[in-house]
Each structure stands twice: as structure tokens, then as C-alpha cells.
Design an enzyme around this catalytic site. Structure first.
Site, PDB file in Angstrom:
ATOM      1  N   GLY A   1     -24.789  52.612  21.854  1.00 19.28           N
ATOM      2  CA  GLY A   1     -25.092  53.665  20.876  1.00 19.28           C
ATOM      3  C   GLY A   1     -26.572  54.003  20.820  1.00 19.28           C
TER       4      GLY A   1
ATOM      5  N   ARG B 251     -26.363  39.005  27.001  1.00 20.76           N
ATOM      6  CA  ARG B 251     -27.376  39.331  25.985  1.00 20.76           C
ATOM      7  C   ARG B 251     -28.331  38.166  25.751  1.00 20.76           C
ATOM      8  NH1 ARG B 251     -23.400  42.843  22.116  1.00 20.76           N
ATOM      9  NH2 ARG B 251     -23.826  44.810  23.147  1.00 20.76           N
TER      10      ARG B 251
ATOM     11  N   LYS C 223     -14.137  61.596  24.859  1.00 23.85           N
ATOM     12  CA  LYS C 223     -14.310  62.793  24.041  1.00 23.85           C
ATOM     13  C   LYS C 223     -15.635  63.498  24.265  1.00 23.85           C
ATOM     14  CE  LYS C 223     -11.852  61.026  20.011  1.00 23.85           C
ATOM     15  NZ  LYS C 223     -12.285  60.465  18.720  1.00 23.85           N
TER      16      LYS C 223
HETATM   17  P1  AMP Z   1     -16.106  56.697  25.978  1.00 22.62           P
HETATM   18  O1  AMP Z   1     -16.145  55.486  25.095  1.00 22.62           O
HETATM   19  O2  AMP Z   1     -16.168  57.992  25.273  1.00 22.62           O
HETATM   20  O3  AMP Z   1     -17.081  56.602  27.134  1.00 22.62           O
HETATM   21  O4  AMP Z   1     -14.651  56.709  26.599  1.00 22.62           O
HETATM   22  C1  AMP Z   1     -14.161  55.693  27.422  1.00 22.62           C
HETATM   23  C2  AMP Z   1     -12.672  55.743  27.430  1.00 22.62           C
HETATM   24  O5  AMP Z   1     -12.260  57.009  27.907  1.00 22.62           O
HETATM   25  C3  AMP Z   1     -12.054  54.712  28.331  1.00 22.62           C
HETATM   26  O6  AMP Z   1     -11.358  53.784  27.553  1.00 22.62           O
HETATM   27  C4  AMP Z   1     -11.114  55.530  29.207  1.00 22.62           C
HETATM   28  O7  AMP Z   1      -9.844  54.935  29.357  1.00 22.62           O
HETATM   29  C5  AMP Z   1     -10.984  56.840  28.478  1.00 22.62           C
HETATM   30  N1  AMP Z   1     -10.653  57.943  29.368  1.00 22.62           N
HETATM   31  C6  AMP Z   1     -11.275  58.309  30.495  1.00 22.62           C
HETATM   32  N2  AMP Z   1     -10.666  59.341  31.083  1.00 22.62           N
HETATM   33  C7  AMP Z   1      -9.618  59.668  30.310  1.00 22.62           C
HETATM   34  C8  AMP Z   1      -8.595  60.639  30.406  1.00 22.62           C
HETATM   35  N3  AMP Z   1      -8.551  61.517  31.426  1.00 22.62           N
HETATM   36  N4  AMP Z   1      -7.664  60.682  29.428  1.00 22.62           N
HETATM   37  C9  AMP Z   1      -7.711  59.808  28.392  1.00 22.62           C
HETATM   38  N5  AMP Z   1      -8.654  58.855  28.252  1.00 22.62           N
HETATM   39  C10 AMP Z   1      -9.597  58.779  29.202  1.00 22.62           C
END
Ligand code: AMP
Length: 416
Positions: free
Chosen positions: A397, A36, A218
Site C-alpha cells: 500500500g 521482513r 480492479k
Molecule cells: P490486486 O490485489 O488488485 O493486484 O489483484 C490481485 C488479484 O487479482 C489476484 O488475486 C488475481 O487472482 C486477481 N485477478 C487477476 N486477473 C483476474 C481476472 N482476469 N479475473 C478475476 N480476478 C483476477
């Protein structure tokens, strides 16, 4: 709108909102990743080389009091001086009149952490939302925030915002301060310009076929981005944990995989919307399953909609990888947000690495590729491919909100 490229800063005092929210080593308190800081250098150098002086302001972490030594920006001075030579420091950002006044052309002054003051974020501290006095405190804080922003503005002739990571927040230094400057004396820095250029290119001027790859934990976090992108993309690839909410919504067996039970209708709605808009949705075909959420878990491979009872899908498997690679490498525009699996654990990192490589390959074939969101950026870095894609957004974000089609306060404050 004023542009930094053709502005001459000679003899001007310039207050620059930078994003120096950098990680520190817990023991040595040294900056452990200076990405950064490096990102802000072109803007700072332009001001200094033109013959102006720069007053840098930033937040770091989430301090709750003033002062809060563990969040002092004093700790990052050596990491800045490494690139810019000696700089000056004002230990109180809201009382830096003397330091700002004494600043000479060619010099740089760093203000102490803006968030030592609740006024920066404009949220009252020490009072809960359900407290009857909260609304009054909030109103009072808005007035205080405006005063704080005016104080910061009083140090300088010109305002530059180069902190894209906080552009989605209506804070004193990111948005409110702009009210104190005439249109010709406020502008974005080079970093924000690059972010906006990359994002506007994919949102408004993309070459077809355009593929969005959405992963991560999610679906609820990404729903609005997906909806906004459905008007623009030809292909939507879904991976990661969010896969299983879709698979379950379609009647598949997901075992113990991650699922947002209250988002099944939303997942169906996205699939219907995609169909109505003629967007091809690619869900994983097969998956690597684990018997527990653990780096040393036992694993097996199954069709994604036939996860054995008690097992959870933690990565995409070979058939999915092959299909996704085919779609990605034949695209002309690609946006990627979120990993395909639990890539932090080696056993479940293969899918994400394969996608990172496919995105790099698409770039080599001439596609414009944009990577955003903390974890996909980490994945691209882990694979050493950051310079093999078109643009890596540091926005997090802010990038997601921009991709949702939202107006970001920090952007509107300057662009209108
Ligand atoms: P996000 O911050 O929503 O992009 O999510 C990232 C996180 O999703 C990472 O820490 C991954 O470990 C988790 N992740 C990815 N695939 C899966 C999965 N199939 N089951 C559980 N967690 C997951």
C-alpha cells in the site's frame, strides 16, 4: 536531512521502527516467512557494530486488546535471534523505561506489539464512527497518541524509521514520534532508503522507453497510480481483471468477466488521457476464458473483446503475451504492479509467468525494473526471478501511494 550511512551510533540508544509484521505458522507459531526480518538487518547491524544499542518496535497483525497473546512479538524472538544472537524483550511497549535504561551498548531490546495500544494507530476502539461521541473520542485519542509517541521517544537518543510498509500511515511510531527528535537525530534506515531510491528513480529519473504494467483485480484500486504514471511513461500495459472494465468501456463483449460497471467512465477517461499525453496503451488481444471461477474450470481462448456469453477471462493468451513481451523487453524502465490473470490457479498462471520472465529479460538487457504490490511480488518469487529484476518493493500500500504522488506521513516526518 540526517543520513544513516555517515552517522556514528557509538554510545547511542536508538529506537528503530521496523516492519516485523511477519506471517506465523498457525500450528507451531513460528515465523513462516522471515523476509521482513532480514530486510531490517543492515540497519540493526550498523547500530550495533558502531557501538550503540537498538530498541526495536513494530506491530504485528491487528490486535484489538492488550495483551493479545496470538499477536505477541515474543513469538518471533527466535527468528530474530537466528541472525542477531540473544536479544532482550519488554512485555509492555508503553512501560519499558527500566528495560530501556538497563540496555548496554551492543544489546538489542524488542518491544511488545505496538498495536496492543490503540494509541499507536490513533483510532478510538470500541466506538463506531456513527456514534455521536465518536468525534470527541477521536480528539481525545489524538492527544493520547502524542503522549504515547513521546513515551516511546523517551527510551532513546535517536529515532530511525525503517518500516516502509507502514510509511503511509500517520501512526505514533511511524510519524508522530519524529516530533520528539531534533533533525540531526532522526533518519531513515537502509531499507527505506533503498525503497525511496528505487521509486524516485522510476518517478523522476527514468530512462525511455518507460513501460508501466498494471494488472490485478480492479481498476479502482490503481486509478490514481495510473493517472500519475501517465505523465511519465511511454507505454501502459493493462492486464488482469481490470482489463474488462476497459474492454467494456470500448464496446467489447466481456461475457461474465470481472467488470466494475461504475468505473466505465473512469476507464474511458484514462484512455483519453493517455491519448492526449501520447502514451501507447496496450490492452490484451486475446484471453483464456473459463466457464467458472475454479481451478478445474473448462477453458477456451477468444479475442479479448469477444468473450463468449457466460464465460469469464481469467488470463491473457498467446498473442497478448507475445505483444507484451515485445514491449517489455524493448523498454529501458519497467514498473510492474498486479498479475495478468488468476495466477494462483495453474490453468491461469501462464500470462503472469511470461510477464515475470519478460521483466527479468528486460533487466538482463540493462533496463531498470521495479516490481511492487503483494501479488506481483508473489508471482516473481513463484518464478524464482526475484534476484533477476532491479528492485522488488516490499511496500504494498505504501508503494502504491508513493507512486500516486502522495506525501507519505512516515516519509514527510523525516524528509520534510
Ligand atoms: P490486486 O490485489 O488488485 O493486484 O489483484 C490481485 C488479484 O487479482 C489476484 O488475486 C488475481 O487472482 C486477481 N485477478 C487477476 N486477473 C483476474 C481476472 N482476469 N479475473 C478475476 N480476478 C483476477
Amino acid at each position: 536531512m540526517q543520513k544513516i550511512d555517515n552517522y556514528n551510533f557509538k554510545g547511542k540508544k536508538v529506537i528503530v521502527r521496523v516492519d516485523f509484521n511477519v506471517p506465523l505458522n498457525k500450528e507451531t507459531h513460528e515465523v513462516s516467512d522471515d523476509t521482513r526480518i532480514r530486510g531490517a538487518l543492515p540497519t540493526i547491524k550498523k547500530i550495533i557494530e558502531d557501538g550503540g544499542c537498538a530498541i526495536l518496535m513494530s506491530h504485528m497483525g491487528r490486535p484489538k486488546k492488550n495483551p493479545d497473546p496470538q499477536f505477541s512479538l515474543k513469538q518471533i524472538i527466535p527468528a530474530i535471534e537466528k541472525y542477531l544472537g540473544p536479544i532482550k524483550f519488554a512485555a509492555d511497549c508503553a512501560n519499558a523505561d527500566a528495560e530501556a535504561k538497563a540496555l548496554k551498548n551492543g544489546e538489542i531490546l524488542l518491544l511488545e506489539n505496538l498495536r496492543f495500544y490503540a494509541e499507536e494507530e490513533g483510532k478510538p476502539r470500541g466506538i463506531e464512527k456513527d456514534d455521536p461521541a465518536y468525534e470527541a473520542a477521536k480528539k481525545e485519542m489524538k492527544t493520547k497518541q502524542a503522549d504515547f509517541a513521546k513515551k516511546l521517544a523517551s527510551y532513546a537518543d535517536v529515532y530511525v524509521n525503517d518500516a516502509f510498509g507502514t510509511a503511509h500511515r500517520k501512526h505514533a511510531s511511524t510519524a508522530v514520534i519524529a516530533d520528539s527528535f531534533a533533525e540531526e537525530n532522526k533518519m531513515f534506515g537502509f531499507l527505506i532508503n533503498k525503497e525511496l531510491e528505487a521509486m524516485d528513480k522510476v518517478l523522476n529519473d527514468s530512462q525511455k522507453p518507460f513501460t508501466a504494467i498494471m494488472g490485478g483485480a480492479k481498476v479502482s484500486d490503481k486509478i490514481n497510480v495510473i493517472k500519475n504514471l501517465l505523465d511519465r511513461v511511454q507505454n501502459l500495459i493493462i492486464g488482469g481483471g481490470m482489463t474488462y472494465t476497459f474492454i467494456k468501456a470500448m464496446g467489447g463483449q466481456i461475457g461474465a468477466s470481472l467488470c466494475e460497471a461504475d468505473k466505465l467512465d473512469m476507464a474511458k477517461e484514462i484512455l483519453d488521457l493517455a491519448k492526449a499525453k501520447g502514451v501507447k496503451v496496450y490492452l490484451p488481444i486475446d484471453a483464456v476464458n473459463a466457464d467458472k471461477f475454479d481451478a478445474n474450470a473448462n477453458t477456451n481462448v477468444s479475442d479479448v473483446d469477444k468473450t463468449p456469453e457466460g464465460w469469464m477471462g481469467l488470463d491473457i493468451a498467446d498473442k497478448s503475451i507475445a505483444k507484451f513481451e515485445e514491449v517489455i523487453t524493448s523498454s529501458k524502465t519497467v514498473i510492474w504492479n498486479g498479475p495478468m490473470g488468476v495466477f494462483e490457479m495453474d490453468k491461469f498462471a501462464k500470462g503472469t509467468s511470461a510477464i515475470a520472465k519478460a521483466v527479468a529479460k528486460a533487466t538482463a538487457n540493462g533496463a531498470f525494473t521495479l516490481i511492487g504490490g503483494g501479488d506481483s511480488v508473489a508471482a516473481i518469487n513463484k518464478n524464482g526471478l526475484a534476484d533477476k529484476v532491479s528492485y522488488v518493493s516490499t511496500g504494498g500500500g505504501a508503494m502504491l501511494e508513493y507512486m500516486e504522488g502522495k506525501q507519505l506521513p512516515g516519509i514527510v516526518a523525516i524528509r520534510g
